[in-house]
Write a protein that holds these residues in place. Structure first.
Motif, PDB file in Angstrom:
ATOM      1  N   ARG A  71      -8.033 101.253  25.503  1.00 39.24           N
ATOM      2  CA  ARG A  71      -7.781  99.947  26.109  1.00 39.24           C
ATOM      3  C   ARG A  71      -7.707 100.078  27.623  1.00 39.24           C
ATOM      4  N   TYR A  72      -8.319  99.115  28.305  1.00 45.42           N
ATOM      5  CA  TYR A  72      -8.226  99.054  29.755  1.00 45.42           C
ATOM      6  C   TYR A  72      -6.860  98.517  30.176  1.00 45.42           C
ATOM      7  N   ILE A  73      -6.307  99.109  31.239  1.00 42.98           N
ATOM      8  CA  ILE A  73      -5.113  98.578  31.892  1.00 42.98           C
ATOM      9  C   ILE A  73      -5.390  98.562  33.387  1.00 42.98           C
ATOM     10  N   GLY A  74      -4.567  97.850  34.130  1.00 45.44           N
ATOM     11  CA  GLY A  74      -4.736  97.749  35.578  1.00 45.44           C
ATOM     12  C   GLY A  74      -5.029  96.320  35.968  1.00 45.44           C
ATOM     13  N   LEU A 149       3.842 108.948  28.034  1.00 48.49           N
ATOM     14  CA  LEU A 149       4.832 108.252  28.854  1.00 48.49           C
ATOM     15  C   LEU A 149       5.149 106.896  28.225  1.00 48.49           C
ATOM     16  N   PRO A 150       6.418 106.529  28.165  1.00 48.91           N
ATOM     17  CA  PRO A 150       6.819 105.293  27.476  1.00 48.91           C
ATOM     18  C   PRO A 150       6.138 104.034  28.015  1.00 48.91           C
ATOM     19  N   GLU A 151       5.836 103.997  29.307  1.00 51.41           N
ATOM     20  CA  GLU A 151       5.233 102.786  29.872  1.00 51.41           C
ATOM     21  C   GLU A 151       3.813 102.526  29.369  1.00 51.41           C
ATOM     22  N   TYR A 152       3.159 103.551  28.804  1.00 54.23           N
ATOM     23  CA  TYR A 152       1.799 103.359  28.293  1.00 54.23           C
ATOM     24  C   TYR A 152       1.757 103.178  26.774  1.00 54.23           C
ATOM     25  N   ARG A 153       2.820 103.455  26.088  1.00 55.04           N
ATOM     26  CA  ARG A 153       2.846 103.369  24.616  1.00 55.04           C
ATOM     27  C   ARG A 153       2.460 102.000  24.073  1.00 55.04           C
ATOM     28  N   PRO A 154       2.901 100.893  24.686  1.00 54.92           N
ATOM     29  CA  PRO A 154       2.520  99.583  24.134  1.00 54.92           C
ATOM     30  C   PRO A 154       1.023  99.295  24.225  1.00 54.92           C
ATOM     31  N   PHE A 155       0.278 100.050  25.024  1.00 51.73           N
ATOM     32  CA  PHE A 155      -1.132  99.763  25.242  1.00 51.73           C
ATOM     33  C   PHE A 155      -2.069 100.666  24.447  1.00 51.73           C
ATOM     34  N   VAL A 156      -1.528 101.625  23.684  1.00 51.25           N
ATOM     35  CA  VAL A 156      -2.368 102.498  22.870  1.00 51.25           C
ATOM     36  C   VAL A 156      -2.869 101.679  21.679  1.00 51.25           C
ATOM     37  N   PRO A 157      -4.198 101.491  21.554  1.00 48.75           N
ATOM     38  CA  PRO A 157      -4.715 100.728  20.411  1.00 48.75           C
ATOM     39  C   PRO A 157      -4.288 101.363  19.083  1.00 48.75           C
ATOM     40  N   GLY A 158      -3.785 100.543  18.185  1.00 54.34           N
ATOM     41  CA  GLY A 158      -3.318 101.041  16.891  1.00 54.34           C
ATOM     42  C   GLY A 158      -1.916 101.614  16.933  1.00 54.34           C
ATOM     43  N   GLY A 159      -1.308 101.651  18.114  1.00 56.49           N
ATOM     44  CA  GLY A 159       0.057 102.171  18.248  1.00 56.49           C
ATOM     45  C   GLY A 159       0.076 103.620  18.680  1.00 56.49           C
ATOM     46  N   ALA A 160       1.101 103.965  19.394  1.00 52.54           N
ATOM     47  CA  ALA A 160       1.259 105.334  19.905  1.00 52.54           C
ATOM     48  C   ALA A 160       1.938 106.202  18.873  1.00 52.54           C
ATOM     49  N   ASP A 161       1.533 107.449  18.821  1.00 51.60           N
ATOM     50  CA  ASP A 161       2.173 108.440  17.958  1.00 51.60           C
ATOM     51  C   ASP A 161       3.451 108.891  18.655  1.00 51.60           C
TER      52      ASP A 161
END
Length: 179
Positions: A71-74, A149-161
């Protein structure tokens, strides 16, 4: 006595010359090298790039693996204040963005979510991306991140491990004593 005064003057001149050389030696680095505090850089994990009138700020891809969705962020903005049609191509996948002229397009906003099939590189690496806007095309390197890093976890497609960042969590200290 004139001779003694002449020696004192010569000695003072030599001392002054040595002091000047020592001072120049101590400050010579900054005389020929750029000051680090004057260099502009991206102070975050994403990239900063300008392609034509498009301004890419803190742009990155977030994924869990090289062959997983990313997923793109920024944010994307128009330097001219006019709306832009911008395309970013990563690993063969073209993604189109409609950038408004009056404000930046925040890619973390769910309404602006853009996901590609895969980034083609492991998290922590940089992937080559082609950015096209108004006939101008440029290749930039985009950072690929994961959910460590916790700040990127919500943006991992399908959820972060959750185990990816487990090594960063504080753990209880072992009890002292006995073996």
């Amino acid at each position: 006595m004139k001779f003694a005064a002449s020696q004192a003057t010569a000695r003072n001149a030599a001392v002054a010359g040595l002091a000047a050389v020592a001072l120049l030696g101590a400050t010579g680095c900054s005389a020929i090298n750029q000051q680090a505090t004057t260099m502009q850089y991206s102070p975050s994990d994403g990239i900063v790039a300008d392609v034509g009138d498009a301004q890419l700020r803190n742009v990155a891809l977030v994924t869990s693996a090289p062959d997983a969705e990313a997923r793109y962020i920024g944010s994307l903005a128009s330097a001219s204040g006019e709306p832009l049609d911008l395309t970013i191509t990563v690993n063969g996948t073209q993604t189109r963005f409609n950038v408004p002229g009056d404000r930046s397009l925040q890619l973390e906003d769910p309404a602006n979510e853009q996901i590609i099939p895969d980034a083609g590189v492991r998290p922590g690496e940089i992937v080559d991306a082609t950015v096209e806007v108004d006939g101008t095309s440029e290749t930039v390197g985009i950072t690929v991140l994961n959910g460590t890093l916790p700040e990127y976890r919500p943006f991992v497609p399908g959820g972060a491990d959750p185990s990816v960042g487990a090594h960063l969590e504080e753990s209880a200290a072992p009890e002292e004593g006995g073996h």
